[in-house]
Design an enzyme around this catalytic site. Structure first.
Site, short mmCIF file in Angstrom:
data_model
loop_
_atom_site.label_atom_id
_atom_site.label_comp_id
_atom_site.label_asym_id
_atom_site.label_seq_id
_atom_site.Cartn_x
_atom_site.Cartn_y
_atom_site.Cartn_z
CD GLU A 94 77.78 35.17 71.34
OE1 GLU A 94 78.04 36.22 70.74
OE2 GLU A 94 76.70 34.56 71.20
CG HIS A 114 74.23 27.97 63.04
ND1 HIS A 114 74.53 28.73 61.95
CD2 HIS A 114 73.82 28.84 64.00
CE1 HIS A 114 74.29 30.00 62.22
NE2 HIS A 114 73.86 30.10 63.45
#
Lengths: 394, 439
Positions: free
Chosen positions: B162, B231
């Protein structure tokens, strides 16, 4: 001491089978014998900036037998988790390890529980290897209090501090600097222990790996980075994600070793070699050439980016449990029936653990607020409706 | 019922309030200041009936017809309506029939996919990057079919890195391209947050306008089902606190289409917070929404449901919960006005304040952590601008102030439920609510 070369195990076992049948009850080697047995790995090690360890691995009948039993347990556990997920008893994410059992088992055979292990989210079997029980696994997966993390962590967050298993991490690559940190603490405390940091081929391109590896090398940390290369980062094949998929070489100035990750003896040898080296020379990289039969997770069929022929091909040619089964039969350590009995027992153990986990209650609502801090200082924490649900953190 | 026609040739607003029909017919570029000043007059007079105004990026006329169940077609005005009829505007009575027979539904997933498709088709500078967006067809199938249509030069599968690919995307935006960067979930954006904040948000300012960053960061945000602490976080408050960023969060398919198109066309960095659990939900969409020029304005909230007793603000998945809560409250005689924020930054303070000035009570709803959250900002905004209008303290419903637990019962307690919203609204209306025992 029997020195045996199993170059082509099927050929050898064909020779030996009629011999053991003729000898009927009397066995060449008993299955709990700890007499040393040397077996060669099926493939040579390939090294980078170091001398590869020898292919001849010291083991014993009892160790091979335990390999079989432990890997069969892990395999059965993961298959059962698949069914539980489809029955909606397991929620969220579920990343299964079947196919990769040799890495967990081989590593444990080479190290002690004082050495540390840290891995990513495909951690059910690693937890078992570190001493976790089937009940703790199924309890956690189903979100019950008997789970390894009391139901609060879930599939990706197993831990076992007392045997130095530090998780269980959901963010790809994060566990690598953490593992180097564990190694730092081991060096700092002058312990003669090492840390094995496991990551996948998907995480192998993460920048934080190289940052942490640089520092580990600068400071001679006893960190062993183990790339479990199952060739697919979720749905992306390694050649589409990495310009250089020779992960054992990616450490550049850090030595590396490529290992057949489906051969539990090769894994054991490599980890033993790595531990000795890391304590003397600092970090190194082990690349385990392994394979996962399931998709990335239970929401990935695993067949859109690879062929079913490939999956069944690996299962036939390289399955780690089958390899050990053939070794046990070839060395006449166990009979077919005995091994089948073990598998039956394993199945029963897994079913019993599932049944027991199903009986286990869910966490008490007050557990929502426990363990936010070690020292909560008496601050207030709130539920969704702050005027309705609140608690003081102790 | 009031009828207000500004300039019969240039712009029409026909506000048939009680009929529940709003017909906006607005050439591009002109509307904003006019409707703002109208709204300001309405706020001052306390008579605003707010709705979002729709801006259309092409110059041809498009109408939006919004229907409410209280539709009373006004035949007195049918002559007027016929006078301004365009093929896309239908007179009230026949429009009602036409709408009900041509009602189309679309999932949020389809809405996002079609928006990406249309914007990529319209502007060759738009390209996508992210994990599994290409060959895998998208981790949540949002980018399905786009690789086949636009090729690997415009739909890039990235490695799981990322920080790297976000930086690459921002760099491409510096040079003039229009990247749409997907985060598989916004939890992973934390690996790249330096680039979002320091490289994207602040560049236009630091360079005195030389380096603009027309990038969109999109992906699912907030809790899904049983995915655990790492998450499940909502990042709306974090990104919305940063000047230089625009932060949008759609609820319905119409929102998803209109806001994503607006985000891609916007010259500034936009953080586009979707919700995994909404992807499969279907919403009715009108012909206007399906048009490829459809666009929603950034910075404007939508009144999803009008009411007069209490204002409930929400965004993303919580809008659905707030609407359900409003249904329950209606049965108990409380009329709740539900505002779908749509835009977290800029926050539509005028719509929110106008509503609170009407209802005098406010409940803010969000999924994220409560401290320093979106609700905290809304509460303060209302106290600053409309303190005298409040008849009760502002109520805040938010995610629990703990990392998201995995166990199903604990997770249910950690995320707002419809009954939490109902309870808070009742408290704001001083209806007695039995207090549960504290944990």
């Amino acid at each position: 001491m029997a020195l045996s070369r199993i170059a082509s195990s099927s050929h050898a076992s064909n020779l030996l089978k009629p011999l053991s049948a003729a000898l009927s009850i009397r066995r060449l080697i008993s299955s709990d014998s700890t007499d040393p047995l040397t077996i060669e790995t099926s493939l040579p090690f390939i090294s980078h900036k170091c001398d590869a360890p020898p292919r001849a691995v010291d083991t014993s009948a009892s160790e091979l037998f335990s390999f079989f039993r432990d890997m069969a347990t892990m395999r059965r556990m993961e298959i059962a988790a698949d069914s539980l997920y489809k029955a909606k008893l397991i929620r969220g994410f579920c990343h299964l390890y079947d196919g990769q059992e040799a890495v967990a088992i081989g590593m444990e055979a080479a190290i002690t529980k004082k050495d540390a292990i840290i891995t990513a989210y495909r951690d059910h079997c690693t937890f078992i290897g570190r001493g976790g029980t089937l009940l703790e696994v199924f309890g956690e997966l189903m979100g019950r209090i008997c789970g390894g993390s009391k139901g609060k962590g879930g599939s990706m967050h197993f831990y076992r501090k007392q045997t130095n298993f530090f998780g269980g991490h959901g963010i790809v690559g994060a566990q690598i600097p953490l593992g180097c940190g564990l190694a730092f603490a081991q060096r700092y405390s002058k312990e003669e222990n090492v840390t094995f940091t496991l990551y996948g081929d998907g995480a192998a391109n993460q920048g934080q790996l190289f940052e942490a590896l640089n520092m580990a090398a600068l400071w001679d940390l006893p960190a062993i980075l183990v790339c479990e290369n199952n060739h697919y980062g979720m749905g992306t094949a390694e050649w589409r994600a990495a310009k250089n998929p020779a992960y054992y070489k990616r450490g550049d100035y850090v030595p590396g070793l490529k290992v057949d990750g489906m051969d539990v003896l090769a894994v054991k040898q490599a980890c033993k070699f790595a531990k000795e080296n890391a304590l003397k020379n600092g970090p190194l990289i082990l690349e385990m050439d392994t394979y996962r039969y399931h998709g990335h997770s239970m929401s990935d069929p695993g067949s859109t980016y690879r062929t079913r022929d490939e999956i069944s091909g690996v299962r036939q040619e390289r399955d780690p449990i089958e390899r050990v089964r053939k070794l046990l039969l070839a060395h006449d350590i166990a009979s077919e029936k005995e091994l089948k009995d073990i598998e039956k027992q394993v199945r029963k153990d897994v079913d019993d653990a599932i049944a027991k986990a199903k009986e286990c209650p869910m966490p008490d609502p007050s557990e929502l607020f426990t363990n936010v801090y070690v020292k909560g200082l008496g601050v207030e924490s709130f539920g969704a409706d702050r005027k309705e649900v609140r608690a003081t953190l102790p | 019922m009031k009828l207000r026609v500004e300039n019969i040739f240039d712009k029409y607003i026909i506000n048939l309030g009680a009929c529940g029909i709003r017909c906006g017919f607005i050439p591009f570029g002109e509307r904003r200041s006019e409707s703002d000043s109208i709204r300001q007059r309405e706020i001052d007079a306390g008579t605003s009936s707010t709705s979002s105004s729709y801006y259309y990026s092409t110059s041809f006329r498009v109408s939006f017809i919004h229907f409410s169940p209280l539709m009373l077609a006004s035949f007195q005005h049918s002559k007027m309506l016929r006078a301004i009829r365009h093929k896309n505007i239908l007179p009230a009575f026949s429009a009602f029939r036409a709408f009900s027979s041509s009602a189309k539904e679309m999932t949020v997933r389809e809405a996002l996919n079609s928006a990406l498709d249309e914007e990529m088709s319209a502007d060759p500078k738009v390209f996508l990057m992210g994990e599994e967006v290409g060959e895998y067809q998208g981790a949540y199938k949002i980018t399905k079919g786009l690789l086949d249509k636009y090729g690997p030069e415009r739909v890039l599968d990235t490695p799981i890195t990322e920080a790297g690919f976000t930086g690459i995307g921002v760099g491409a935006a510096y040079y003039g391209l229009r990247p749409v960067v997907e985060f598989m979930t916004f939890n992973f954006s934390m690996q790249a947050i330096d680039h979002i904040i320091n490289s994207a948000a602040k560049s236009n300012y630091m360079s005195a306008g030389q380096i603009s960053v027309p990038i969109v960061f999109r992906g699912p945000n907030g809790a899904a089902a049983g995915v655990g602490a790492q998450h499940s976080q909502c990042y709306a408050a974090w990104y919305a606190s940063c000047p230089g960023l625009k932060v949008l969060s759609p609820y319905s398919s119409e929102d998803a289409r209109g806001l994503l198109k607006a985000a891609i066309r916007d010259p500034d960095p936009v953080v586009f917070l979707e919700n995994e659990l909404l992807y499969g939900e279907s919403f009715p969409v009108s012909a206007e929404v399906l048009d490829s020029s459809f666009c929603l304005p950034i910075g404007k909230a939508k009144i999803e449901r009008e009411g007069k007793d209490v204002t409930i603000t929400a965004f993303s998945k919580m809008v659905g919960y707030a609407l359900k809560a409003a249904e329950i409250l209606a049965k108990e005689g409380i009329s709740a006005e539900v505002i779908n924020l749509r835009s977290i930054r800029p926050l539509d303070r005028s719509t929110i304040n106008a509503s609170v000035r009407k209802t005098n009570r406010l409940v803010t709803v969000e999924e994220g952590f409560p401290q320093h959250g979106v609700g905290a900002e809304i509460c303060t905004s209302v106290i600053e601008e409309s303190f005298g209008y409040l008849d009760a303290p502002v109520e805040r419903i938010a995610g629990a102030d703990v990392p998201m637990p995995y166990a199903a019962n604990l997770e249910r307690m950690a995320v707002p439920q419809v009954e939490d919203i109902v309870r808070a609204a009742k408290r704001a209306c001083y209806r007695s609510v039995p207090l549960a025992a504290t944990a």
